[in-house]
Design a protein around this motif. Structure first.
Motif, PDB file in Angstrom:
ATOM      1  N   LEU A 172      42.088  -2.909 -41.143  1.00 17.06           N
ATOM      2  CA  LEU A 172      43.011  -4.004 -40.836  1.00 17.06           C
ATOM      3  C   LEU A 172      42.386  -4.860 -39.747  1.00 17.06           C
ATOM      4  N   LEU A 173      42.104  -6.105 -40.078  1.00 15.22           N
ATOM      5  CA  LEU A 173      41.453  -7.001 -39.129  1.00 15.22           C
ATOM      6  C   LEU A 173      42.433  -8.028 -38.601  1.00 15.22           C
ATOM      7  N   PRO A 174      42.285  -8.444 -37.344  1.00 15.84           N
ATOM      8  CA  PRO A 174      43.065  -9.581 -36.848  1.00 15.84           C
ATOM      9  C   PRO A 174      42.690 -10.849 -37.618  1.00 15.84           C
ATOM     10  N   PRO A 175      43.503 -11.882 -37.536  1.00 20.81           N
ATOM     11  CA  PRO A 175      43.176 -13.128 -38.247  1.00 20.81           C
ATOM     12  C   PRO A 175      41.906 -13.762 -37.697  1.00 20.81           C
ATOM     13  N   LYS A 176      41.256 -14.538 -38.560  1.00 22.98           N
ATOM     14  CA  LYS A 176      40.053 -15.244 -38.128  1.00 22.98           C
ATOM     15  C   LYS A 176      40.406 -16.323 -37.111  1.00 22.98           C
ATOM     16  N   CYS A 177      39.535 -16.482 -36.150  1.00 24.14           N
ATOM     17  CA  CYS A 177      39.765 -17.491 -35.119  1.00 24.14           C
ATOM     18  C   CYS A 177      39.484 -18.870 -35.701  1.00 24.14           C
ATOM     19  N   PRO A 178      40.351 -19.835 -35.460  1.00 27.43           N
ATOM     20  CA  PRO A 178      40.116 -21.176 -36.022  1.00 27.43           C
ATOM     21  C   PRO A 178      38.871 -21.819 -35.428  1.00 27.43           C
ATOM     22  N   ALA A 179      38.251 -22.632 -36.236  1.00 29.90           N
ATOM     23  CA  ALA A 179      37.038 -23.318 -35.783  1.00 29.90           C
ATOM     24  C   ALA A 179      37.394 -24.352 -34.726  1.00 29.90           C
ATOM     25  N   THR A 180      36.480 -24.580 -33.807  1.00 31.14           N
ATOM     26  CA  THR A 180      36.676 -25.561 -32.748  1.00 31.14           C
ATOM     27  C   THR A 180      35.480 -26.475 -32.668  1.00 31.14           C
TER      28      THR A 180
END
Length: 272
Positions: A172-180
């Motif tokens: 179970l992975l945390p959500p992907k970090c949004p691109a910046t």
């Protein structure tokens, strides 16, 4: 003179004359009732999987036990450029090598960063460090590269972690970090669990438990556990019933002696 079978009297006499046996019976009965209650709770509630060695909640909790401190002989504004690596997500397979494959993940995690120094705003701050897997309760002496980037809104933190695939919890992975669009140059820091000096700039991490990242038992696994608990409970209750039957059939030694005495007194005289 023949005695009449008196089960309740026998049971009462057995209880009064055999405290160890009664204690053993009560222990078995209590254990059986406890297993039945536990099976009922397991059937109606979700339970974490005990076979999962670690998850992201434990990883982040282990990370938050340390402080990230800038080297005493280095400037707090001195950036480093960690070696870039391809970022994969949960749907991308990891290519295996002859030794061990390495995975790099950029995830949105519930970590907050605080500092006691007056170094200004923590926004657009990046921290880079290297730890051993055993420090995060992930494995042995494998190297784990970590980069933390604080968001503008300060509501989440982007964690870039690069480590051997076998030490990372991939279920179970945390959500992907949004691109910046911003290019944040991380500051190199060292891991410390000691009280920092007054001239040292340190950052503290605080993690928040996320129930969605805990690996739970499936319905089938809970059904198997409930069935085993009920089977053991029925066996223990069966032993309790057998003990009760034996106690009801066992005549008290005192009453048996009294019956024998009455029989001798009532024995007719052969010679009159």
């Amino acid at each position: 003179m023949m005695g009449v079978w008196q089960p309740m009297t026998n049971l009462r006499d057995y209880v009064s004359q055999n405290p160890p046996g009664v204690t053993f019976f009560l222990c078995l009965l209590s254990l059986a009732v406890s297993f039945i209650c536990l099976s009922s709770y397991s059937f109606t509630n979700k339970l974490p999987n005990p076979d999962t060695p670690t998850d992201w909640n434990r990883l982040l909790s282990s990370l938050s036990q340390f402080q990230l401190c800038v080297k005493a002989n280095a400037s707090s504004s001195e950036p480093v450029s960690p070696v870039p690596s391809p970022v994969i997500d949960r749907d991308t397979s990891v290519e295996s090598t002859e030794t061990s494959s390495v995975t790099s993940l950029r995830l949105k995690v519930s970590l907050t960063v605080t500092t006691s120094s007056d170094s200004g705003s923590l926004k657009d701050l990046g921290l880079h460090t290297t730890m051993r897997a055993k420090q995060l309760n992930l494995g042995g002496d494998e190297l784990v590269n970590l980069t933390l980037e604080l968001s503008e809104s300060d509501t989440y933190t982007c964690l870039t972690i690069r480590a051997p695939t076998h030490v990372l919890p991939m279920s179970l992975l945390p959500p992907k970090c949004p691109a910046t669009e911003k290019n944040i140059s991380p500051i190199h820091v060292e891991v410390s669990n000691q009280v920092p000096t007054a001239s040292q700039t340190c950052y503290s991490l605080h993690s928040k438990n996320d129930p969605t990242l805990t690996v739970m038992l499936t319905k089938e696994e809970r059904s198997v556990a409930v069935r085993h608990l009920l089977e053991v409970s029925m066996c223990l209750l069966g032993i309790c019933v057998i003990l009760c039957v034996i106690a009801c059939l066992t005549k008290s030694a005192i009453r048996r002696y009294n019956w024998n005495g009455l029989d001798l007194q009532n024995e007719p005289l052969m010679d009159s």
